[in-house]
Design an enzyme around this catalytic site. Structure first.
Site, short mmCIF file in Angstrom:
data_model
loop_
_atom_site.label_atom_id
_atom_site.label_comp_id
_atom_site.label_asym_id
_atom_site.label_seq_id
_atom_site.Cartn_x
_atom_site.Cartn_y
_atom_site.Cartn_z
N SER A 1 0.46 -1.45 0.22
CA SER A 1 -0.34 0.09 0.00
C SER A 1 1.04 1.16 -0.04
CB SER A 1 -0.95 0.04 1.11
OG SER A 1 -2.15 1.36 1.15
N TYR B 1 -1.35 -0.45 10.63
CA TYR B 1 -1.05 -1.34 9.29
C TYR B 1 -0.26 0.03 8.89
CZ TYR B 1 -3.31 -1.97 4.64
OH TYR B 1 -3.25 -2.23 3.16
#
Length: 193
Positions: free
Chosen positions: A89, A113
């Site tokens: 990501s 994350y």
């Protein structure tokens, strides 16, 4: 081929999947590591994030990739053109988070994350270095924010579909023998680590 149930945090299912692929196909041409959890708790900064929450995200998003990749490497080594694509990501880009002009630097701080995706990027580089001489290309891809169940916490409707996000993954999975290894790409090109 019928689907194979695999939990990246369960060594028994990882080993069973590798054995089944070996028995049915004898090799693996492409491994896309796409398992991931967010550990997202709205408004929770690193200073109030429980260690267990981060540990669980790292276990899935990083250790799971390591476990699955290592289990599949014997099969990948039998392929004439093996490819490994780790789905990362842009939030894993330390460069973008530390650039005051980039929108990622304005996101609320989070411990789980983004940290897991930065670690995944580092792991991608280490595999690329190890496997380069064997002709196995290892890269990271960011599909961008797509309208999926994973992003529903962002609210609103995102314009990118899952198919849009898959395009860069497919590109990296089908690279020719002279393709890059150890890169982090999105639709627009190279993402800074």
């Amino acid at each position: 081929m019928n689907p194979i149930a695999l939990d990246v945090t369960d060594p028994a299912t990882i080993d069973a999947a590798a054995r089944r692929i070996d028995a049915e196909h004898g090799r693996l041409d492409v491994l896309v590591n796409n398992a991931g959890i967010s550990g997202h708790v709205p408004g929770q900064p690193p200073s109030t994030t429980p260690a267990e929450q981060v540990r669980q995200v790292l276990e899935t998003n990083v250790i799971g990739v390591l476990a699955v990749t290592n289990a599949m490497l014997p099969l990948l080594r039998r392929s004439p053109s093996a490819r490994i694509v780790n789905v990362s990501s842009a939030v894993g880009s330390i460069t973008r988070h530390s650039d005051p002009g980039h929108y990622l630097s304005k996101l609320p701080p989070a411990a789980a994350y983004p940290t897991s995706k930065s670690a995944l990027n580092a792991l991608t580089i280490q595999y690329a270095k190890e496997l380069r001489e064997q002709g196995i290309l290892v890269n990271a891809a960011t599909p961008g924010p797509c309208d999926t169940d994973f992003t529903k916490h962002l609210g609103g409707h995102l314009s990118r579909t899952a198919a849009d996000g898959a395009a860069i993954i497919i590109k990296l999975a089908t690279l020719g023998p002279d393709g890059p290894t150890g890169v982090f790409l999105d639709d627009d090109g190279t993402v800074p680590w």
